[in-house]
Design an enzyme around this catalytic site. Structure first.
Site: not given
Ligand code: SIN
Length: 280
Positions: A105, A107, A256, A271
């Site tokens: 995805h 974000d 990612h 985050r």
């Molecule tokens: C996310 O998609 O923000 C999580 C990424 C992660 O935990 O590595």
């Protein structure tokens, strides 16, 4: 892109591969001066995702780092650190039924103005596992044939989130940011506002259909594009975390995938994302 290791007086930049990802050394993200930040920004434009080891980044410093890029984004549904609505909690342990980001995805692409950047800090990681994979949506766009680029050039896709967020964080509809789960339409091909590079802006998690196509056509084209994006190691890099590492990625040009192979162990951190422009 410079693919040899570069050293300046202040920082080192070690690319993970020629396509995306670089590890940056000699930086304290909680105490940045403007000169160091300008070097980081330049490296970020080249490598799309940067990694920093051994960082101490409390919520205030994390927010300050995000504000260097722009206004902070508030996640529509996920839990945040008390008193810091823009600092999202990323946590998995033996009680977890799902984890954030465990699928390809970008974000929150369901938002009208999806995050331009995300900065993830993980002080606690499992002894083994819990890597994050990244792929370049610019490399994926470039690898399409010209007829396919031409076909997609004026297409618009729907990005939805209720199927992902409803009930996920123990939240009801009324607990989401605006009282409902966001959904937006974005061009299938977007142009990066800073670098001018084009990228393929559809992802398996949020993108549900392409406007103007019959349902079966939309499904077939999206499946083709998702496979094209996700199946080529040449478009990807993989980051193995160490405690206190930080990853900073550009949601306009990468996707990612957080690998959840460490259950029941703990992986935990915070985050911060930065509000982006409307994709165009
Ligand atoms: C996310 O998609 O923000 C999580 C990424 C992660 O935990 O590595």
């Amino acid at each position: 892109m410079a693919i040899t290791e570069a050293h300046t007086s202040r920082i080192s930049i070690r690319p993970l591969n020629p396509t995306l990802g670089a590890e940056v050394g000699g930086v304290d993200l909680a105490n940045l001066d403007d000169h160091t930040w300008s070097q980081i920004e330049a490296a970020w434009a080249d490598h799309l995702v940067l990694f920093f080891r051994d960082q101490d980044l409390p919520p205030e410093a994390h927010e300050a780092l995000g504000r260097r890029i722009g206004e902070l984004h508030v996640h529509p549904a996920a839990p945040h650190v008390e008193g810091h609505p823009s600092v999202m909690i990323i946590h998995a342990d033996e009680r977890s039924k799902v984890v954030a980001g465990n699928g390809w995805h970008t974000d929150v692409s369901c938002d009208e103005r999806p995050p331009s950047a995300t900065i993830l800090h993980l002080p606690v990681i499992p002894e083994v596992g819990g890597d994050t994979l990244f792929l370049s949506t610019e490399a994926a766009y470039e690898a399409l044939s010209q007829p396919m680029k031409d076909f997609l050039a004026d297409k618009v896709a729907v990005h939805e989130s209720a199927h992902i967020y409803r009930g996920r964080y123990g939240s009801k509809e009324s607990d989401s940011r605006d009282g409902e789960f966001p959904s937006s339409e974005h061009p299938v091909i977007r142009t990066h506002p800073v670098t001018g590079r084009k990228s393929l802006y559809v992802n398996r998690s949020f993108t549900t259909r392409i406007r103007g196509l019959a349902a079966h056509e939309s499904r077939a084209i999206l499946d083709l594009l998702f496979d094209h994006l996700e199946r080529r190691p040449e478009f990807q890099c993989r980051f193995t975390w160490s405690p206190g590492a930080v990853a900073m990625w550009d949601n306009r040009s990468v996707q990612h995938y957080a690998v959840w192979d460490y259950f029941p162990n703990v992986r935990s951190g915070r985050r911060v994302s930065v509000l982006g422009e409307r994709p165009s």
